[in-house]
Design a protein around this motif. Structure first.
Motif, PDB file in Angstrom:
ATOM      1  N   GLN A  30      51.806  42.173  43.459  1.00 19.95           N
ATOM      2  CA  GLN A  30      50.737  43.105  43.829  1.00 19.95           C
ATOM      3  C   GLN A  30      50.021  42.628  45.084  1.00 19.95           C
ATOM      4  O   GLN A  30      49.720  43.422  45.988  1.00 19.95           O
ATOM      5  CB  GLN A  30      49.749  43.247  42.672  1.00 19.95           C
ATOM      6  CG  GLN A  30      48.652  44.273  42.930  1.00 19.95           C
ATOM      7  CD  GLN A  30      47.784  44.489  41.709  1.00 19.95           C
ATOM      8  OE1 GLN A  30      48.232  44.291  40.569  1.00 19.95           O
ATOM      9  NE2 GLN A  30      46.544  44.892  41.917  1.00 19.95           N
ATOM     10  N   GLU A  31      49.757  41.321  45.161  1.00 24.91           N
ATOM     11  CA  GLU A  31      49.114  40.798  46.362  1.00 24.91           C
ATOM     12  C   GLU A  31      50.034  40.921  47.568  1.00 24.91           C
ATOM     13  O   GLU A  31      49.580  41.244  48.679  1.00 24.91           O
ATOM     14  CB  GLU A  31      48.695  39.337  46.162  1.00 24.91           C
ATOM     15  CG  GLU A  31      47.837  38.833  47.316  1.00 24.91           C
ATOM     16  CD  GLU A  31      47.521  37.343  47.268  1.00 24.91           C
ATOM     17  OE1 GLU A  31      46.725  36.893  48.117  1.00 24.91           O
ATOM     18  OE2 GLU A  31      48.079  36.632  46.411  1.00 24.91           O
ATOM     19  N   LEU A  32      51.323  40.682  47.373  1.00 22.77           N
ATOM     20  CA  LEU A  32      52.289  40.848  48.459  1.00 22.77           C
ATOM     21  C   LEU A  32      52.240  42.265  49.030  1.00 22.77           C
ATOM     22  O   LEU A  32      52.178  42.468  50.246  1.00 22.77           O
ATOM     23  CB  LEU A  32      53.701  40.557  47.956  1.00 22.77           C
ATOM     24  CG  LEU A  32      54.247  39.144  48.104  1.00 22.77           C
ATOM     25  CD1 LEU A  32      55.559  39.009  47.335  1.00 22.77           C
ATOM     26  CD2 LEU A  32      54.456  38.779  49.565  1.00 22.77           C
ATOM     27  N   ARG A  33      52.267  43.255  48.137  1.00 20.66           N
ATOM     28  CA  ARG A  33      52.265  44.642  48.596  1.00 20.66           C
ATOM     29  C   ARG A  33      50.999  44.975  49.376  1.00 20.66           C
ATOM     30  O   ARG A  33      51.048  45.691  50.369  1.00 20.66           O
ATOM     31  CB  ARG A  33      52.391  45.586  47.391  1.00 20.66           C
ATOM     32  CG  ARG A  33      53.722  45.512  46.677  1.00 20.66           C
ATOM     33  CD  ARG A  33      53.760  46.516  45.531  1.00 20.66           C
ATOM     34  NE  ARG A  33      54.863  46.218  44.606  1.00 20.66           N
ATOM     35  CZ  ARG A  33      54.733  46.176  43.288  1.00 20.66           C
ATOM     36  NH1 ARG A  33      53.557  46.396  42.740  1.00 20.66           N
ATOM     37  NH2 ARG A  33      55.783  45.915  42.524  1.00 20.66           N
ATOM     38  N   LEU A  77      44.495  30.008  37.796  1.00 19.53           N
ATOM     39  CA  LEU A  77      45.558  30.981  37.596  1.00 19.53           C
ATOM     40  C   LEU A  77      45.036  32.222  36.884  1.00 19.53           C
ATOM     41  O   LEU A  77      45.319  33.353  37.301  1.00 19.53           O
ATOM     42  CB  LEU A  77      46.716  30.358  36.819  1.00 19.53           C
ATOM     43  CG  LEU A  77      47.955  31.260  36.684  1.00 19.53           C
ATOM     44  CD1 LEU A  77      49.224  30.428  36.732  1.00 19.53           C
ATOM     45  CD2 LEU A  77      47.938  32.063  35.375  1.00 19.53           C
ATOM     46  N   LEU A  78      44.249  32.038  35.832  1.00 18.70           N
ATOM     47  CA  LEU A  78      43.759  33.193  35.088  1.00 18.70           C
ATOM     48  C   LEU A  78      42.816  34.037  35.936  1.00 18.70           C
ATOM     49  O   LEU A  78      42.880  35.279  35.901  1.00 18.70           O
ATOM     50  CB  LEU A  78      43.078  32.741  33.795  1.00 18.70           C
ATOM     51  CG  LEU A  78      44.027  32.270  32.692  1.00 18.70           C
ATOM     52  CD1 LEU A  78      43.245  31.773  31.486  1.00 18.70           C
ATOM     53  CD2 LEU A  78      44.975  33.392  32.267  1.00 18.70           C
ATOM     54  N   GLU A  79      41.951  33.401  36.719  1.00 24.57           N
ATOM     55  CA  GLU A  79      41.058  34.176  37.575  1.00 24.57           C
ATOM     56  C   GLU A  79      41.860  34.940  38.617  1.00 24.57           C
ATOM     57  O   GLU A  79      41.580  36.113  38.897  1.00 24.57           O
ATOM     58  CB  GLU A  79      40.037  33.275  38.267  1.00 24.57           C
ATOM     59  CG  GLU A  79      39.063  34.066  39.139  1.00 24.57           C
ATOM     60  CD  GLU A  79      38.096  33.193  39.923  1.00 24.57           C
ATOM     61  OE1 GLU A  79      37.161  33.760  40.532  1.00 24.57           O
ATOM     62  OE2 GLU A  79      38.275  31.959  39.932  1.00 24.57           O
ATOM     63  N   TYR A  80      42.859  34.273  39.202  1.00 23.61           N
ATOM     64  CA  TYR A  80      43.703  34.927  40.200  1.00 23.61           C
ATOM     65  C   TYR A  80      44.364  36.165  39.606  1.00 23.61           C
ATOM     66  O   TYR A  80      44.319  37.261  40.195  1.00 23.61           O
ATOM     67  CB  TYR A  80      44.760  33.935  40.707  1.00 23.61           C
ATOM     68  CG  TYR A  80      45.835  34.570  41.565  1.00 23.61           C
ATOM     69  CD1 TYR A  80      45.609  34.842  42.909  1.00 23.61           C
ATOM     70  CD2 TYR A  80      47.075  34.914  41.015  1.00 23.61           C
ATOM     71  CE1 TYR A  80      46.593  35.440  43.691  1.00 23.61           C
ATOM     72  CE2 TYR A  80      48.061  35.507  41.797  1.00 23.61           C
ATOM     73  CZ  TYR A  80      47.819  35.770  43.128  1.00 23.61           C
ATOM     74  OH  TYR A  80      48.777  36.372  43.894  1.00 23.61           O
ATOM     75  N   GLU A 109      44.785  42.139  38.478  1.00 25.22           N
ATOM     76  CA  GLU A 109      44.995  43.121  37.416  1.00 25.22           C
ATOM     77  C   GLU A 109      43.888  44.164  37.382  1.00 25.22           C
ATOM     78  O   GLU A 109      44.112  45.323  37.003  1.00 25.22           O
ATOM     79  CB  GLU A 109      45.092  42.415  36.058  1.00 25.22           C
ATOM     80  CG  GLU A 109      46.389  41.644  35.856  1.00 25.22           C
ATOM     81  CD  GLU A 109      46.410  40.886  34.550  1.00 25.22           C
ATOM     82  OE1 GLU A 109      47.516  40.503  34.115  1.00 25.22           O
ATOM     83  OE2 GLU A 109      45.331  40.657  33.960  1.00 25.22           O
ATOM     84  N   GLN A 110      42.692  43.760  37.795  1.00 22.46           N
ATOM     85  CA  GLN A 110      41.546  44.674  37.801  1.00 22.46           C
ATOM     86  C   GLN A 110      41.382  45.410  39.127  1.00 22.46           C
ATOM     87  O   GLN A 110      40.377  46.078  39.362  1.00 22.46           O
ATOM     88  CB  GLN A 110      40.274  43.881  37.477  1.00 22.46           C
ATOM     89  CG  GLN A 110      40.270  43.302  36.067  1.00 22.46           C
ATOM     90  CD  GLN A 110      39.200  42.243  35.850  1.00 22.46           C
ATOM     91  OE1 GLN A 110      38.313  42.070  36.681  1.00 22.46           O
ATOM     92  NE2 GLN A 110      39.289  41.540  34.724  1.00 22.46           N
TER      93      GLN A 110
END
Length: 391
Positions: free
Chosen positions: A64-67, A300-303, A308-309
């Motif tokens: 998602q970050e890549l896109r 990792l979880l925060e990232y 996701e949000q």
């Protein structure tokens, strides 16, 4: 003794994508942080994760970050770092490279994966070749089992030799990491590790002096007296000897801790040292556009949850001042064997630069080649101290 870092900035580690420079500038570098490790090594201060159950969720966030950040971009290199990218599930690595196929890369782009020796199997090298990976960076660290145990490494000498053989036979460009100053290490044991690495087809070598950061397991062992490191004179001697041994094997030193055979230098790392913009994707990954540096969450979880949000992963942003850009230019040029041009250094530092050069050449920690000045081997060992005299 100088702390010799893997790179000038932490590349493992709010304002949307960086504004990359015009097309006349070099295409930026692309770094992907894949944080999963089987165990955390005792010396490791980096952003890693040992729970493999989070891999699928992480890759979904990463894509998602890549896109959102790479649309329309063209890149000169791709580097998969970690963590241990070689531990990624094959289906998830395939999914990630499926996303990457929509990006543009320079023809013949260097594509590197970091790997631990125990992950290098016939199946793995076939998979990496199918994904157009052409360079493997192996975290060997030592060729002595008794030196690897206190580091928490999972391979031994036999595993390292097997990994080097498989990578060589598959036709990869091979880089290997070795560490200087390990518990129990002697000049003789380090020299043997270096000889074995060279004799097994390595074309690029990274040698790092062990630097223990607060909070690591090995640092606590040292502080409590349970483990002892070689003294500074031993470590300095090993570094000096290693530079000579590498040169005899045809591995030319081109940076403070990096050596390569002709045309085997790391294009990705050279980009960092030459000030090329880079884009970092993943937890703790940093980006730089030539004026501003940004960094993603180290958790990792925060990232994952931020993406996701529908949010951004960036938690850090700084715009470099003229003085900071000047200091980085000096530092990045001087850590390379090519050094810096006399005229550039004096333009940046004025009279103090002239006096600094004269003092360094007189005292033996600088030397010149044509119009350029660069550190000697002894100069590298104290280069942080010497460079700070220019600030």
């Amino acid at each position: 003794i100088i702390t010799i870092y893997r790179s000038p900035f932490s590349v493992e580690e709010e304002m949307g994508p960086p504004a990359f420079p015009p097309s006349s500038m070099p295409s930026p570098l692309l770094y992907l942080h894949l944080p999963f490790c089987k165990v955390r090594c005792s010396y490791c201060p980096f952003a890693v994760e040992t729970d493999d159950r989070l891999q699928e969720r992480y890759v979904a966030a990463l894509t998602q970050e890549l896109r959102s950040r790479c649309g329309g971009g063209r890149f000169s290199t791709l580097y998969l770092g970690g963590g241990t990218p070689s531990r990624m599930r094959p289906d998830l690595l395939n999914r990630l490279f499926g996303e990457l196929r929509f990006l543009q890369f320079e023809q013949g782009a260097e594509i590197t994966i970091e790997a631990n020796p125990e992950d290098v199997t016939e199946e793995a090298v076939e998979r990496w070749l199918s994904l157009d990976i052409n360079r493997v960076s192996l975290g060997v660290q030592s060729m002595h089992d008794d030196e690897l145990v206190p580091l928490g490494r999972q391979h031994g000498r036999a595993g390292a030799i097997s990994a080097l053989r498989l990578a060589r036979e598959a036709g990869f460009r091979i880089s290997a990491d070795l560490m200087i100053g390990l518990p129990g290490q002697t000049p003789e044991s380090f020299a043997e590790s270096l000889r074995l690495i060279v004799n097994h087809g390595v074309t690029h070598l990274s040698m790092y002096i062990l630097d223990l950061e607060e909070g690591t397991s090995l640092q606590r062992q040292i502080s409590s007296g349970r483990t002892v490191l070689p003294d500074d004179d031993f470590v300095a001697g090993m570094y000096r000897d290693a530079v000579g041994t590498a040169a005899e094997a045809g591995l030319r030193q081109y940076e403070i801790s990096n050596f390569a055979k002709p045309e085997q230098e790391s294009h990705h790392n050279l980009g960092y040292w030459n000030g090329t913009p880079y884009l970092g994707i993943g937890m703790s990954a940093h980006s730089y556009d030539g004026a501003e540096r940004t960094g993603n969450s180290k958790s990792l979880l925060e990232y994952v949850e931020r993406l996701e949000q529908g949010g951004e992963a960036t938690t850090f942003r700084e715009r470099l001042t003229v003085q900071e850009l000047r200091e980085e230019r000096l530092f990045l040029q001087l850590r390379q064997a090519a050094g810096i041009g006399y005229s550039e250094l004096t333009a940046l530092c004025g009279k103090e630069g002239v006096e600094w050069i004269d003092r360094g050449k007189r005292d033996g920690w600088l030397e010149s080649a044509g119009e350029r000045v660069h550190f000697t081997v002894d100069g590298y060992l104290l280069s942080n101290e010497f460079i700070s005299q220019l600030f």
